[in-house]
Scaffold this motif. Sequence first.
Motif, PDB file in Angstrom:
ATOM      1  N   PHE A 159       0.773  -1.233   0.128  1.00 53.06           N
ATOM      2  CA  PHE A 159       0.111   0.040  -0.067  1.00 53.06           C
ATOM      3  C   PHE A 159       0.878   1.259  -0.125  1.00 53.06           C
ATOM      4  O   PHE A 159       0.719   2.199  -0.886  1.00 53.06           O
ATOM      5  CB  PHE A 159      -1.047   0.018   1.212  1.00 53.06           C
ATOM      6  N   GLY A 160       1.783   1.316   0.912  1.00 53.93           N
ATOM      7  CA  GLY A 160       2.692   2.439   1.015  1.00 53.93           C
ATOM      8  C   GLY A 160       3.161   3.005  -0.021  1.00 53.93           C
ATOM      9  O   GLY A 160       3.139   3.890  -0.679  1.00 53.93           O
ATOM     10  N   MET A 161       3.654   1.738  -0.868  1.00 52.60           N
ATOM     11  CA  MET A 161       4.552   2.087  -2.341  1.00 52.60           C
ATOM     12  C   MET A 161       3.554   2.715  -3.494  1.00 52.60           C
ATOM     13  O   MET A 161       3.710   3.550  -4.158  1.00 52.60           O
ATOM     14  CB  MET A 161       5.255   0.876  -2.752  1.00 52.60           C
ATOM     15  N   VAL A 162       2.476   1.720  -3.562  1.00 50.71           N
ATOM     16  CA  VAL A 162       1.732   2.034  -4.571  1.00 50.71           C
ATOM     17  C   VAL A 162       1.052   3.547  -4.459  1.00 50.71           C
ATOM     18  O   VAL A 162       0.852   4.020  -5.356  1.00 50.71           O
ATOM     19  CB  VAL A 162       0.550   1.204  -4.744  1.00 50.71           C
ATOM     20  N   TYR A 163       0.503   3.555  -3.084  1.00 55.02           N
ATOM     21  CA  TYR A 163       0.163   4.963  -2.644  1.00 55.02           C
ATOM     22  C   TYR A 163       0.722   6.161  -3.000  1.00 55.02           C
ATOM     23  O   TYR A 163       0.691   7.134  -3.909  1.00 55.02           O
ATOM     24  CB  TYR A 163      -0.524   4.846  -1.346  1.00 55.02           C
ATOM     25  N   SER A 164       2.144   6.050  -2.531  1.00 58.21           N
ATOM     26  CA  SER A 164       3.192   7.189  -2.540  1.00 58.21           C
ATOM     27  C   SER A 164       3.488   7.379  -4.243  1.00 58.21           C
ATOM     28  O   SER A 164       3.477   8.452  -4.752  1.00 58.21           O
ATOM     29  CB  SER A 164       4.440   6.853  -1.973  1.00 58.21           C
ATOM     30  N   PHE A 165       3.646   6.177  -4.762  1.00 57.78           N
ATOM     31  CA  PHE A 165       3.779   6.319  -6.372  1.00 57.78           C
ATOM     32  C   PHE A 165       2.621   7.130  -7.070  1.00 57.78           C
ATOM     33  O   PHE A 165       2.823   8.224  -7.930  1.00 57.78           O
ATOM     34  CB  PHE A 165       3.990   4.984  -7.047  1.00 57.78           C
ATOM     35  N   TYR A 166       1.417   6.754  -6.751  1.00 60.99           N
ATOM     36  CA  TYR A 166       0.298   7.464  -7.313  1.00 60.99           C
ATOM     37  C   TYR A 166       0.097   8.713  -6.866  1.00 60.99           C
ATOM     38  O   TYR A 166      -0.135   9.665  -7.783  1.00 60.99           O
ATOM     39  CB  TYR A 166      -1.111   6.496  -6.888  1.00 60.99           C
ATOM     40  N   MET A 167       0.391   9.075  -5.506  1.00 61.27           N
ATOM     41  CA  MET A 167       0.448  10.453  -5.103  1.00 61.27           C
ATOM     42  C   MET A 167       1.513  11.346  -6.020  1.00 61.27           C
ATOM     43  O   MET A 167       1.032  12.539  -6.285  1.00 61.27           O
ATOM     44  CB  MET A 167       0.809  10.300  -3.566  1.00 61.27           C
ATOM     45  N   ALA A 168       2.367  10.846  -6.287  1.00 62.87           N
ATOM     46  CA  ALA A 168       3.484  11.662  -6.941  1.00 62.87           C
ATOM     47  C   ALA A 168       3.088  11.911  -8.181  1.00 62.87           C
ATOM     48  O   ALA A 168       3.164  12.857  -8.938  1.00 62.87           O
ATOM     49  CB  ALA A 168       4.722  10.676  -6.968  1.00 62.87           C
ATOM     50  N   ILE A 169       2.496  10.801  -8.887  1.00 62.29           N
ATOM     51  CA  ILE A 169       1.962  11.128 -10.303  1.00 62.29           C
ATOM     52  C   ILE A 169       0.864  12.153 -10.289  1.00 62.29           C
ATOM     53  O   ILE A 169       0.995  13.092 -11.147  1.00 62.29           O
ATOM     54  CB  ILE A 169       1.209   9.657 -11.030  1.00 62.29           C
ATOM     55  N   VAL A 170      -0.109  11.934  -9.245  1.00 61.80           N
ATOM     56  CA  VAL A 170      -1.206  13.037  -9.175  1.00 61.80           C
ATOM     57  C   VAL A 170      -0.750  14.377  -9.244  1.00 61.80           C
ATOM     58  O   VAL A 170      -0.951  15.380  -9.852  1.00 61.80           O
ATOM     59  CB  VAL A 170      -2.197  12.655  -8.355  1.00 61.80           C
TER      60      VAL A 170
ATOM     61  N   LEU B 182       1.844  11.740 -18.110  1.00 56.42           N
ATOM     62  CA  LEU B 182       1.644  11.363 -16.635  1.00 56.42           C
ATOM     63  C   LEU B 182      -0.092  10.846 -16.559  1.00 56.42           C
ATOM     64  O   LEU B 182      -0.234  10.100 -15.662  1.00 56.42           O
ATOM     65  CB  LEU B 182       1.472  12.611 -15.815  1.00 56.42           C
ATOM     66  N   ALA B 183      -0.948  11.546 -17.267  1.00 59.57           N
ATOM     67  CA  ALA B 183      -2.248  10.873 -17.091  1.00 59.57           C
ATOM     68  C   ALA B 183      -2.443   9.519 -17.774  1.00 59.57           C
ATOM     69  O   ALA B 183      -3.204   8.729 -17.253  1.00 59.57           O
ATOM     70  CB  ALA B 183      -3.129  12.049 -18.061  1.00 59.57           C
ATOM     71  N   GLY B 184      -1.723   9.456 -18.732  1.00 60.78           N
ATOM     72  CA  GLY B 184      -1.625   7.957 -19.306  1.00 60.78           C
ATOM     73  C   GLY B 184      -0.994   6.843 -18.316  1.00 60.78           C
ATOM     74  O   GLY B 184      -1.738   5.865 -18.084  1.00 60.78           O
ATOM     75  N   LEU B 185      -0.033   7.347 -17.576  1.00 54.92           N
ATOM     76  CA  LEU B 185       0.587   6.341 -16.700  1.00 54.92           C
ATOM     77  C   LEU B 185      -0.285   6.439 -15.535  1.00 54.92           C
ATOM     78  O   LEU B 185      -0.251   5.211 -14.946  1.00 54.92           O
ATOM     79  CB  LEU B 185       1.903   7.147 -16.501  1.00 54.92           C
ATOM     80  N   GLY B 186      -0.927   7.231 -15.336  1.00 53.28           N
ATOM     81  CA  GLY B 186      -1.865   7.243 -13.972  1.00 53.28           C
ATOM     82  C   GLY B 186      -3.044   6.359 -14.080  1.00 53.28           C
ATOM     83  O   GLY B 186      -3.427   5.722 -13.178  1.00 53.28           O
ATOM     84  N   ILE B 187      -3.527   5.976 -15.323  1.00 53.14           N
ATOM     85  CA  ILE B 187      -4.651   5.081 -15.643  1.00 53.14           C
ATOM     86  C   ILE B 187      -4.358   3.818 -14.940  1.00 53.14           C
ATOM     87  O   ILE B 187      -4.953   3.236 -14.057  1.00 53.14           O
ATOM     88  CB  ILE B 187      -5.078   5.340 -17.039  1.00 53.14           C
ATOM     89  N   PRO B 188      -3.230   3.061 -15.483  1.00 55.00           N
ATOM     90  CA  PRO B 188      -2.917   1.736 -14.865  1.00 55.00           C
ATOM     91  C   PRO B 188      -2.699   1.730 -13.399  1.00 55.00           C
ATOM     92  O   PRO B 188      -3.198   0.827 -12.754  1.00 55.00           O
ATOM     93  CB  PRO B 188      -1.916   1.434 -15.850  1.00 55.00           C
ATOM     94  N   VAL B 189      -2.088   3.003 -13.098  1.00 54.83           N
ATOM     95  CA  VAL B 189      -1.709   3.021 -11.674  1.00 54.83           C
ATOM     96  C   VAL B 189      -2.881   3.105 -10.780  1.00 54.83           C
ATOM     97  O   VAL B 189      -3.079   2.437  -9.725  1.00 54.83           O
ATOM     98  CB  VAL B 189      -0.610   4.148 -11.425  1.00 54.83           C
ATOM     99  N   ALA B 190      -3.805   3.993 -11.112  1.00 56.61           N
ATOM    100  CA  ALA B 190      -5.128   4.110 -10.555  1.00 56.61           C
ATOM    101  C   ALA B 190      -5.986   2.768 -10.579  1.00 56.61           C
ATOM    102  O   ALA B 190      -6.324   2.272  -9.201  1.00 56.61           O
ATOM    103  CB  ALA B 190      -5.793   5.337 -11.225  1.00 56.61           C
ATOM    104  N   CYS B 191      -5.907   2.214 -11.470  1.00 56.64           N
ATOM    105  CA  CYS B 191      -6.641   0.815 -11.574  1.00 56.64           C
ATOM    106  C   CYS B 191      -5.696  -0.186 -10.599  1.00 56.64           C
ATOM    107  O   CYS B 191      -6.399  -0.966  -9.993  1.00 56.64           O
ATOM    108  CB  CYS B 191      -6.647   0.616 -13.091  1.00 56.64           C
TER     109      CYS B 191
END
Lengths: 259, 425
Positions: free
Chosen positions: B113-124, B183-192
Motif C-alpha cells: 500500500f505504502g509504495m503504490v499509494y506514494s507512487f500514485y500520489m507523486a503522479i497526481v 502522466l495522465a496516461g501512466l496514471g490510468i494503470p496505476v489508479a486501476c
Amino acid sequence: MTNMKLTRRDFIMTAVKGAAVAALPLSAFKILSPSEAKAAIKEANVRWGFLVDTHKCVGCGFCVKACKNENEVPYDVPVTRTWVERYVVLKDGKTLIDTPHGGREGFTEQKVQEKDVDPKNIAKAFFVPKLCNQCENPPCVQVCPVGATYQTGNGVVLVDRTWCIGCGYCIMACPYGARFFHPIHKVAEKCTFCYHRITKGMKTACVDACPFGARKIGNLKDPNDPVTKIVMTERIGILKDAFGTKPQVFYLGLDDNVR
Amino acid sequence: MIPEAAHGAELAIHGAEWTIKELFTYPNEYIYWTIQIVMYPYLTGLVAGAFVLSSLYHVFGQHELKNIAKFALVFSFALLIVAPMPLLFHLQQPQRNFEVMLTPHFTSAIAAFGMVYSFYMAIVASEIWFVYRKFFVEQTIALKTKEGIGNTLLRYLYNILTLGAYDVSEEALHKDERAVKLLAGLGIPVACFLHGYAGFIFGSVKANALWMTPLMPVIFIMSAIVSGIALCMLTDIVIMEWKKFRVKTSKKPWEMTAEEIGGAEIHIIKKTSTYLLGFLIAAITLELIDLIFRGYTAMKSWDILRTVIYEKDFNKIFIMQYGMGNVVPFILLLLPGLTVRRAAVAAVLVLFGVFMMRWNVVIGGQAFSLTFAGFMHYHLPIIPHNAETFKEGLFGALFMGVLPFVLFWIFNKIVPCLKFKQGEE
C-alpha cells in the motif's frame, strides 16, 4: 602521485584494488542455503505438534481456565486462545453446537443453543477442544503487512506485540477463528502452544490442566515422541484441510459435523 | 455462570460493541472490519474514478470533458489524501502505521500500500503541477504589484509552487502539455492498480467464502470508476447550479460571467453519463457473473452464502445496491431527454449504490460465521460514547466523507480548478 592530480587511470586502479580488498573478507564466510542454516540451528530438530483425543474430552473446561490464567487473557472477556465446543447430533439429523464462554465453566447447562434437548432424541454427542493449529502454511503470517507475526523455526506462529499495528488482517485470514484482539494490549493475540513453557521443557498449560489426557503436545520430528507415534500409526484428522493451511493440531475421533 | 457484562464492560473487546451473534460462531469471531473499512475502498475508488475521468480528456482528447477534467484531477488529489485515513481510524495501534513503510512484508496485500499509494500520489501531484505551472508563474508575477500581508504570503506560496521553473514560453508550455499527457496516461494503470489491489486485499482472503474470488479486483475497479465519475458529475452539477443560483440572488449580476449564468452544461453531463453507463454495465455484469457462478457451483459455503444473500442481506443487496443503486439510475440516464436534475438524482443513486456494494462486501463478508453454522449482525454505532465508537461509528465515517470536500475547497483557493475564464488553458 607527485602533482596530487588523480587521473582517470589512477582512479580506476584504486577502485579495483579497493573492491578486491573489500571482497576478500566476504569470501571467508560460508554462504548457507536456508535449509542448511535451519539445520545448523538446534531448534530445527523440533517441530511442535498437538494431539487432541476427542474421545477423552468431557468438556470440563479446565484447559480454557488454565490457558486464560497462564497467558493473561482476561478471564471475563469472551475471547480466548483455546476453547471447547459441544456437538449434539439429534436423531433427526440436526446438529446443535455451542461453546458458552469458550466452555471455560464446563457444560453444566442441559440447553444447547438455548434449546431444551430431550436426551432420548440425541444420536451422538461429543466435545471438541480447539486451539491455534500452528499451520505449516499459515495464512495469518502471509497477510501480516508489517511482519509482526511470524513462524518460528520449530513451527509455532507468534505475534510481536511491540510491532503489530492492529489492522486485523491476520484475524480475517485465519479460517479457524483462532485469533482476536487482546483486550489490554490491543494487538493480535493467539495461542502460542505456551511457547514460554515448551521451550523450557514444560508442557503447555492446557495439557497440564487436562485431567483426562485429551490434549498432548509433542515433537513431530522425534519418531519416539508419543504424539508422533500416534500421528504416524493411528487414523487422525485435521480441521478444514481444504484451505491448504496444513494444520499441525491432529485429532482423534473427528466427526464430519465438526466445524 | 459469571455474567459477562458485569466484568467485561470495563475491558472492551474490539468488535463486541457492535456485533450480535446468532447460532454457533467461534468465541473469537466478531465483526472486526467495520465502517472505516467500508470507507477505505469507497474513497480509493472515488480517487481512481475521478482520475480516470480526468484522463479521458488529457489522454484520449475528449474535449467536452475539458472543464470537468481539470476539476476531477484536483478533486482526486483531495480524495487521495483522505483515502488512507479510514485505515488510521481503524488500526488498533495507529501510531505504528509507518511500519508498513519500514518493514513491509511483501507476501501481504496491504504491505504494498505504502509504495503504490506514494507512487500514485507523486503522479497526481506532478500532473497537477504541470497543468497549473503557468498559473503559478502568472500569479507570482501578478501578486508582485499587490500589497498586503495576505498577498505577500500568497505570492511566496505560488513562488514555492513554481519550484523555480519560470519559463512560460510557447515551447516550455508545450512540454508541460506533453508531460501532462504522459502522466495522465501512466496514471490510468496505476489508479486501476491502486484500486484493483484494494479489491485483492479482500479477494485473496481464502478464509472468507464471500470475499474469495479472482473477480474481486476487477469488480472493484469497475465500480470505482463508476463511483468516481458519478461524484465528479454530481459535484460539477451542484457547483454550477450554485453559481447560477448566486446570479439570481446577486446584487450585481453584471459582474457574472456567461459560464456562471449558464449553470451545468447538459452536453458535458450527457457525455459523462455515457461513460458512467458503460462502466456501470461492466460492473453489474461482473457482479452477476460472480453471483451466478457461486450458485451454480454450489460449493460448501453456498448454503450459508445463500442465506446471507437472499435472506439476511436481501434488502441491502437487491433493493439498495442493485435496485436503487444500479437499475434506477440506469433507467434515469437512459431515458431520452436527459436533464441536469435527472442526472444529479442518478449520480446520487449511483454513489449510494457503490457505497452499498462496499458495505455488502465488507460487512456482508462478516455476516456469517467461519463455522458456516451461525451469523453475525453489525450494528453501526451512532451516538459515540467512547473513542472507539466515534472512530468506527457513523460520525467517524461522516468525517471521512466530508474531509475530501473541505480539502477540495482549500485546494480550489490555490489552484482554481472551477474558474473557467475566457482564453484560459
